[in-house]
Structure formats: structure tokens, C-alpha cells
Design a protein around this motif. Structure first.
Motif, mmCIF file in Angstrom:
data_model
loop_
_atom_site.group_PDB
_atom_site.id
_atom_site.type_symbol
_atom_site.label_atom_id
_atom_site.label_comp_id
_atom_site.label_asym_id
_atom_site.label_seq_id
_atom_site.Cartn_x
_atom_site.Cartn_y
_atom_site.Cartn_z
ATOM 1 N N VAL A 1 0.850 -1.200 0.000
ATOM 2 C CA VAL A 1 0.000 0.000 0.000
ATOM 3 C C VAL A 1 0.884 1.249 0.000
ATOM 4 N N ALA A 2 1.938 1.231 0.821
ATOM 5 C CA ALA A 2 2.847 2.376 0.884
ATOM 6 C C ALA A 2 3.542 2.611 -0.450
ATOM 7 N N ILE A 3 3.897 1.527 -1.137
ATOM 8 C CA ILE A 3 4.520 1.658 -2.456
ATOM 9 C C ILE A 3 3.527 2.241 -3.456
ATOM 10 N N ALA A 4 2.284 1.743 -3.415
ATOM 11 C CA ALA A 4 1.244 2.280 -4.305
ATOM 12 C C ALA A 4 1.027 3.769 -4.047
ATOM 13 N N ARG A 5 1.028 4.156 -2.779
ATOM 14 C CA ARG A 5 0.853 5.576 -2.428
ATOM 15 C C ARG A 5 2.010 6.424 -2.979
ATOM 16 N N ALA A 6 3.218 5.875 -2.926
ATOM 17 C CA ALA A 6 4.383 6.614 -3.431
ATOM 18 C C ALA A 6 4.334 6.791 -4.942
ATOM 19 N N LEU A 7 3.777 5.804 -5.649
ATOM 20 C CA LEU A 7 3.840 5.809 -7.109
ATOM 21 C C LEU A 7 2.581 6.343 -7.783
ATOM 22 N N VAL A 8 1.482 6.507 -7.033
ATOM 23 C CA VAL A 8 0.222 6.910 -7.653
ATOM 24 C C VAL A 8 0.313 8.294 -8.293
ATOM 25 N N LYS A 9 1.194 9.139 -7.777
ATOM 26 C CA LYS A 9 1.323 10.496 -8.341
ATOM 27 C C LYS A 9 2.284 10.538 -9.528
ATOM 28 N N GLN A 10 2.776 9.359 -9.926
ATOM 29 C CA GLN A 10 3.659 9.225 -11.088
ATOM 30 C C GLN A 10 4.919 10.092 -10.940
ATOM 31 N N PRO A 11 5.687 9.854 -9.873
ATOM 32 C CA PRO A 11 6.888 10.659 -9.635
ATOM 33 C C PRO A 11 8.024 10.248 -10.566
ATOM 34 N N LYS A 12 9.030 11.102 -10.646
ATOM 35 C CA LYS A 12 10.247 10.771 -11.387
ATOM 36 C C LYS A 12 11.210 9.969 -10.532
#
Length: 227
Positions: free
Chosen positions: A150-161
Motif C-alpha cells: 500500500v505504501a509503495i502504491a501511495r508513493a507511485l500513484v502520483k507518477q513521480p520521477k
């Protein structure tokens, strides 16, 4: 691309001055996967905080895509973190009263994403880490490995670089550690992320294409041919 130029970080601890970082020079190309190792107190987490614009150096420059993060006002730093940098921590940092989907949505609120799109993107992010059937579960209803997903999904949901991970497998058993690393490496490949990870785990470090060792605030980078 990151470029660290002469980065120093000093703390005062009582009457003692601690040199957490001591003139660090480091280049991290776009799409790199860099693992940082070193003894406790050697400066690993301080370095990650500099990369994540969570702290400012005492001196030197932390340049991301041509912008010196150390020189930005706090409001602009907050925007850089919100838009460009995803964070994963050892302790998950999930909100216990929110569902998995709601926890992931929190990363999109500062970006002004509308509620309907937030829900859709959060659900897709959770599906991408294998939790499509757990959208409505609270953190307390999930295993440690599922909470980290879930924490990984939260980190990547905003499509960071950039994805920065501080001991993301530190609270997990060996089998779950391997599952989480498989997820992180797959997402790194799929999204073309710049991925920087701090770990004490030598098994993870051995597989890294680039390994940075930091001791007493000084850094050495090893390139691994064929990794």
C-alpha cells in the motif's frame, strides 16, 4: 538527474558537532537504481533526506534536473516533493483509520486531483502491486507485506520521477522481503524511475547495479558490471 556538489550536513549534539555528511559529491542519472549501505550513524538516512528535499544541507548543492533544492523556498520544496518524489519508509506510515484505497489517495490531494480521478488512480496503483482485492481493507487488516505494498502504491500513484526508499524491507521477514523487492524492481523497470534505496541488507545490496557505501559522512560508489 541528481547532482550533489560538496554537500555537507552538520548537527550539534550537546557540545559535539556531528558531520553527518562531509563534502559529498554524487551523480545519479535518470533511471538509475542506486543502493546505499553503511554503518548506523554513517549518514545514509541524512543523504536520503537531502535527495528528498526533506532537509537542507549546511553547505553545498543538491541539484535535481537543474534546480538547486537547497536554495528553494519551503513552498516550492513542498511542491517538488508532492509532484516529483515518492517516499517509502520502513514503518509504512499508513493512516490506520483509512482504507488502503483512501491511504493511496492522500498522495493526490495536494496535487488538486478531483475525487473521482483520485479513486480511479488509487485503485489502479493498488492493482499494480497485487492488492486489487484489498481496496477497502484497513491497515490493521493487512499483513506487513501488504501494508508495505500500500505504501509503495501511495508513493507511485502520483507518477513521480524519483522513488526514495529508506529500509523498506526492514520490518519484513526474508520471504516477504524478496516479494517486496520484486515489486519495487518491476515498478522501477515499468515506470523508468530513478530509484534510490537505503538498506542494511547485504543480500539486497549484492544485487544492486550501483552501490554507494557511506561511512563517517564520506561516500564511495561501486559500479557492478553485468548486475
Amino acid at each position: 538527474m541528481y547532482e550533489l556538489r560538496g554537500v555537507t550536513k552538520r548537527y550539534t549534539r550537546g557540545k559535539e558537532t556531528v558531520h553527518a555528511l562531509d563534502g559529498v559529491d554524487l551523480t545519479i542519472p535518470d533511471g538509475d537504481r542506486l543502493v546505499i549501505q553503511g554503518p548506523t550513524g554513517g549518514g545514509k538516512s541524512t543523504l536520503l533526506q537531502m535527495l528528498g528535499a526533506l532537509d537542507r544541507p549546511t553547505s553545498g548543492e543538491v541539484v535535481l534536473d537543474g534546480t538547486d533544492l537547497a536554495g528553494l523556498p519551503e513552498a516550492k520544496l513542498t511542491r517538488v516533493r508532492s509532484e516529483n518524489i515518492g517516499f517509502v519508509f520502513q514503518s509504512f506510515n499508513l493512516i490506520p483509520t483509512l482504507t488502503a484505497q483512501e491511504n493511496v489517495e492522500t498522495a493526490l490531494v495536494p496535487l488538486g486531483v478531483k475525487p473521482g480521478e483520485r479513486r480511479e488512480r488509487a485503485a489502479e496503483a493498488l492493482r499494480s502491486v497485487g492488492l486489487g482485492e484489498r481496496l477497502g481493507h484497513l491497515p490493521g487488516e493487512l499483513s506487513g507485506g501488504q501494508q508495505q505494498r500500500v505504501a509503495i502504491a501511495r508513493a507511485l500513484v502520483k507518477q513521480p520521477k524519483v522513488l526514495l526508499a529508506d529500509e523498506p524491507t526492514g520490518n519484513l521477514d526474508e520471504s516477504t522481503r524478496d516479494e517486496i523487492m520484486d515489486v519495487l524492481e518491476r515498478l522501477w523497470n515499468e515506470h523508468g524511475l530513478t530509484f534510490v534505496m537505503v538498506t542494511h541488507d547485504s543480500a539486497i545490496a549484492r544485487k544492486a547495479p550501483r552501490l554507494a557505501t557511506i561511512r563517517k559522512g564520506r561516500i564511495t560508489v561501486t559500479e557492478k558490471t553485468g548486475a
